[in-house]
Design a protein around this motif. Structure first.
Motif, PDB file in Angstrom:
ATOM      1  N   GLU A  12       0.311  42.766 -49.168  1.00 52.30           N
ATOM      2  CA  GLU A  12       0.292  42.148 -50.486  1.00 52.30           C
ATOM      3  C   GLU A  12       1.690  42.152 -51.083  1.00 52.30           C
ATOM      4  OE1 GLU A  12      -4.129  43.412 -52.167  1.00 52.30           O
ATOM      5  OE2 GLU A  12      -2.326  44.319 -53.011  1.00 52.30           O
ATOM      6  N   VAL A  13       2.018  41.089 -51.794  1.00 57.67           N
ATOM      7  CA  VAL A  13       3.264  41.070 -52.573  1.00 57.67           C
ATOM      8  C   VAL A  13       2.872  40.804 -54.022  1.00 57.67           C
ATOM      9  CG1 VAL A  13       5.344  39.705 -53.056  1.00 57.67           C
ATOM     10  CG2 VAL A  13       4.822  40.409 -50.721  1.00 57.67           C
ATOM     11  N   ARG A  14       3.476  41.580 -54.935  1.00 56.84           N
ATOM     12  CA  ARG A  14       3.190  41.381 -56.349  1.00 56.84           C
ATOM     13  C   ARG A  14       4.433  40.835 -57.052  1.00 56.84           C
ATOM     14  NH1 ARG A  14       0.939  46.063 -59.402  1.00 56.84           N
ATOM     15  NH2 ARG A  14       2.775  47.152 -58.598  1.00 56.84           N
ATOM     16  N   ILE A  15       4.255  39.741 -57.773  1.00 53.89           N
ATOM     17  CA  ILE A  15       5.340  39.151 -58.566  1.00 53.89           C
ATOM     18  C   ILE A  15       5.052  39.485 -60.026  1.00 53.89           C
ATOM     19  CG2 ILE A  15       6.493  36.992 -59.229  1.00 53.89           C
ATOM     20  CD1 ILE A  15       5.466  35.742 -56.599  1.00 53.89           C
ATOM     21  N   GLY A  16       6.031  40.111 -60.708  1.00 53.20           N
ATOM     22  CA  GLY A  16       5.779  40.469 -62.111  1.00 53.20           C
ATOM     23  C   GLY A  16       7.026  40.931 -62.825  1.00 53.20           C
ATOM     24  N   TYR A  17       6.951  41.022 -64.157  1.00 54.43           N
ATOM     25  CA  TYR A  17       8.130  41.293 -64.986  1.00 54.43           C
ATOM     26  C   TYR A  17       8.773  42.646 -64.709  1.00 54.43           C
ATOM     27  CZ  TYR A  17       5.818  37.628 -67.683  1.00 54.43           C
ATOM     28  OH  TYR A  17       5.199  36.483 -68.066  1.00 54.43           O
ATOM     29  N   ASP A  18       7.972  43.673 -64.508  1.00 55.40           N
ATOM     30  CA  ASP A  18       8.556  45.002 -64.350  1.00 55.40           C
ATOM     31  C   ASP A  18       8.568  45.433 -62.887  1.00 55.40           C
ATOM     32  OD1 ASP A  18       8.965  45.128 -67.054  1.00 55.40           O
ATOM     33  OD2 ASP A  18       6.943  45.879 -67.429  1.00 55.40           O
ATOM     34  N   LEU A  19       8.650  44.447 -62.019  1.00 58.40           N
ATOM     35  CA  LEU A  19       8.665  44.708 -60.573  1.00 58.40           C
ATOM     36  C   LEU A  19       9.954  44.154 -59.985  1.00 58.40           C
ATOM     37  CD1 LEU A  19       4.992  43.577 -59.881  1.00 58.40           C
ATOM     38  CD2 LEU A  19       5.848  45.930 -59.831  1.00 58.40           C
ATOM     39  N   PRO A  20      10.358  44.678 -58.811  1.00 58.99           N
ATOM     40  CA  PRO A  20      11.543  44.103 -58.165  1.00 58.99           C
ATOM     41  C   PRO A  20      11.357  42.597 -57.968  1.00 58.99           C
ATOM     42  CG  PRO A  20      10.862  46.114 -57.047  1.00 58.99           C
ATOM     43  CD  PRO A  20       9.784  45.789 -58.036  1.00 58.99           C
ATOM     44  N   PHE A  21      12.438  41.874 -58.108  1.00 54.69           N
ATOM     45  CA  PHE A  21      12.464  40.420 -57.941  1.00 54.69           C
ATOM     46  C   PHE A  21      12.020  40.053 -56.525  1.00 54.69           C
ATOM     47  CE2 PHE A  21      14.870  36.383 -57.448  1.00 54.69           C
ATOM     48  CZ  PHE A  21      14.467  35.735 -58.599  1.00 54.69           C
ATOM     49  N   VAL A  22      11.208  39.000 -56.395  1.00 55.95           N
ATOM     50  CA  VAL A  22      10.687  38.599 -55.083  1.00 55.95           C
ATOM     51  C   VAL A  22      11.494  37.424 -54.516  1.00 55.95           C
ATOM     52  CG1 VAL A  22       8.695  37.646 -53.851  1.00 55.95           C
ATOM     53  CG2 VAL A  22       8.371  39.479 -55.530  1.00 55.95           C
ATOM     54  N   ILE A  23      12.064  37.639 -53.326  1.00 53.15           N
ATOM     55  CA  ILE A  23      12.796  36.593 -52.617  1.00 53.15           C
ATOM     56  C   ILE A  23      11.846  35.906 -51.639  1.00 53.15           C
ATOM     57  CG2 ILE A  23      14.596  36.146 -50.878  1.00 53.15           C
ATOM     58  CD1 ILE A  23      15.890  36.746 -53.450  1.00 53.15           C
ATOM     59  N   ILE A  24      11.670  34.591 -51.814  1.00 51.24           N
ATOM     60  CA  ILE A  24      10.849  33.787 -50.906  1.00 51.24           C
ATOM     61  C   ILE A  24      11.821  33.010 -50.019  1.00 51.24           C
ATOM     62  CG2 ILE A  24       9.053  32.000 -50.762  1.00 51.24           C
ATOM     63  CD1 ILE A  24       8.372  32.735 -53.756  1.00 51.24           C
ATOM     64  N   GLY A  25      11.898  33.377 -48.750  1.00 51.09           N
ATOM     65  CA  GLY A  25      12.884  32.779 -47.834  1.00 51.09           C
ATOM     66  C   GLY A  25      12.692  31.277 -47.690  1.00 51.09           C
ATOM     67  N   GLU A  26      13.769  30.521 -47.809  1.00 46.94           N
ATOM     68  CA  GLU A  26      13.693  29.052 -47.864  1.00 46.94           C
ATOM     69  C   GLU A  26      14.006  28.348 -46.555  1.00 46.94           C
ATOM     70  OE1 GLU A  26      16.850  27.598 -50.470  1.00 46.94           O
ATOM     71  OE2 GLU A  26      18.385  28.160 -49.013  1.00 46.94           O
ATOM     72  N   ARG A  27      14.378  29.127 -45.514  1.00 46.04           N
ATOM     73  CA  ARG A  27      14.983  28.517 -44.331  1.00 46.04           C
ATOM     74  C   ARG A  27      14.052  27.638 -43.491  1.00 46.04           C
ATOM     75  NH1 ARG A  27      19.528  27.209 -43.346  1.00 46.04           N
ATOM     76  NH2 ARG A  27      19.543  27.839 -41.166  1.00 46.04           N
ATOM     77  N   GLY A  59      15.530  40.791 -45.889  1.00 49.11           N
ATOM     78  CA  GLY A  59      14.991  41.238 -47.174  1.00 49.11           C
ATOM     79  C   GLY A  59      14.041  40.286 -47.876  1.00 49.11           C
ATOM     80  N   ALA A  60      13.673  39.181 -47.251  1.00 49.82           N
ATOM     81  CA  ALA A  60      12.690  38.278 -47.881  1.00 49.82           C
ATOM     82  C   ALA A  60      11.330  38.972 -47.908  1.00 49.82           C
ATOM     83  CB  ALA A  60      12.591  36.967 -47.107  1.00 49.82           C
TER      84      ALA A  60
END
Lengths: 300, 300
Positions: A12-27, A59-60
């Motif tokens: 699971e990945v959580r995206i949220g204000y008080d969480l580490p920034f989520v990098i979604i790899g674009e390649r 790190g993505a």
């Protein structure tokens, strides 16, 4: 706090204000990558696989998968690419297409809760994409433009985002599952686009209470030293409340900006990630400046 | 818009919200620099001069001059250092001392409108430093601590800054000539210090309407890859409204963060400074990553 949960079969990945920034790899995107496009068209997914592994190693936390190849069977290719990436890595995916049938094909093979990339405020897109997102229990990227195009006024873009969130709710999609892309304009063409985006991201967070994402590298289009501009942009966007970005984790400078922003936002407890990453001299070639310095030190 | 004007005999620097961020070079400071301290004590100012030139060449718009050497005649040394720097460069100076007699000696030889570094909210300092600042028509750095020390609560620090601005007004010093230092705590020790400072800088700008400065490198104390943290900090502080910093312009990475932040804030019209700086491949050694990439490209 609004948390967007995205998952693969096992992670699971959580995206949220008080969480580490989520990098979604674009390649994994054949746009502008002729060799990759040709290979995917021929059924060769080896580069898709190696790109997936390299981005996760860099790190993505998630990967975007796009199969937009002219005159190809995009639904079939996107579905196969997703199968390949899910077999090679355990990170959750963003299923990226402008063709609804391709999104549908991708969702049908995806294991977990995907991020669908994307819906706009255009009536036809809303009516086609939102039922699909609801049916699969997915989350969706909402791009803040509509039939009238992309407004230069960030408050107009806010209203478009608000409309999409409301329409999503009509289909039973909660606001935590709508991740808004405020649209980042090239700052070389529109000098105020940085301030515009920060203003809009702050409104999206404080008033609409949604998570946000963006194609981060667009901001530096046409300028030299693009990674330098991308780093400044991401750092400021994170300060304004941006919670994820679709970008390349393969640029050490951009990743450093994101990790540093996590520290500054208090989202890297005890600076543990920062210290782990930068405590030892970097491996040869990974960070030329540091490597060179430590070599010099040994020679003295 | 609040503009703080600082000048030398021939040059003016303006600090303000819609202007490029002002870097005040921090290097001319014997604290922790044994050789420099010894040389200054012996009357050898050659390193003071070369440090001044190097910082201006690297992009400092102002220079801080400090002569805090234990058991030395600080007033005489500070005055001489200021004479030397004013003879070597044309940038305005910040006269930096905790000893009032040294500030006085520095001001007496200074040509132009100086920035006096600094006054705190302590009663005794207010009564000694503010009349001196008023008498010389200078501007002053106001550090947001008082007799009770440095509060961890940014709103308490805001009140201290407000008191200093009010007391300065009693001496006829306008708020545009009070540049507040919000005090940046090491983020390795206090994980919330980044958010604290951004909150405080925003209040100082929106409510107290003053310009701000800070000793930027304190934020990374104790952490590895300090320039990475300093870059993230400066970028976010500029987004929050910080208008100057006392830091080293000799770190290419930190200068890049500041120039990138100017672009993002819309304070580099047409991105002209950015393009001028990064258009050509960097000189050998200045930016290892870029240099190496372009060499590789030539080899292919």
């Amino acid at each position: 706090m609004t948390v967007t949960l995205i998952s693969s079969a096992s992670k699971e990945v959580r995206i949220g204000y008080d969480l580490p920034f989520v990098i979604i790899g674009e390649r994994i995107n054949p746009t502008g990558r002729k060799i990759l496009a040709e290979e995917m068209k021929q059924g060769d997914y080896s580069r898709v696989e190696s790109d997936a592994l390299a981005q996760v190693a860099a790190g993505a936390q998630m990967l975007d998968v796009n199969a937009g190849i002219p005159l190809a069977d995009e639904p079939a290719i996107l579905a196969e690419a997703i199968r390949v990436v899910q077999a090679a890595t355990d990170v959750p995916l963003s299923i990226d297409s402008s063709i609804v049938a391709a999104l549908e094909a991708g969702l049908s093979v995806y294991e977990g809760k995907a991020l669908v990339n994307s819906v706009t405020g255009e009536e036809e897109r809303l009516e086609q994409v939102l039922p699909l997102v609801a049916q699969h229990g997915a989350a969706v990227v909402a791009i803040s433009n509509d039939e009238t195009g992309i407004s230069e006024d960030p408050d107009v873009r806010f209203e478009v985002a608000k409309k999409i969130v409301e329409r999503a709710a009509d289909y039973g999609i909660p606001r935590c599952d709508v991740v808004v892309d405020p649209l980042v304009m090239p700052i070389g063409a529109i000098n105020s686009s940085g301030k515009q985006v920060m203003h809009l991201v702050r409104r999206l967070r404080e008033e609409l209470k949604v998570n946000t994402t963006c194609g981060a590298s667009n901001v530096s289009f046409g300028l030299p030293n693009r990674n330098g501009i991308n780093s400044a942009f991401l750092t400021m966007a994170i300060a304004a409340g941006m919670t994820s970005a679709i970008t390349s984790p393969l640029h050490a400078e951009v990743m450093q900006a994101v990790l540093g922003a996590n520290v500054m936002m208090g989202n890297d407890p005890h600076c543990a990630n920062w210290i782990r990453k930068y405590r030892e001299p970097a491996a040869e070639g990974e960070e030329p400046g540091r490597g060179r310095r430590s070599r010099r030190r040994r020679n003295i």
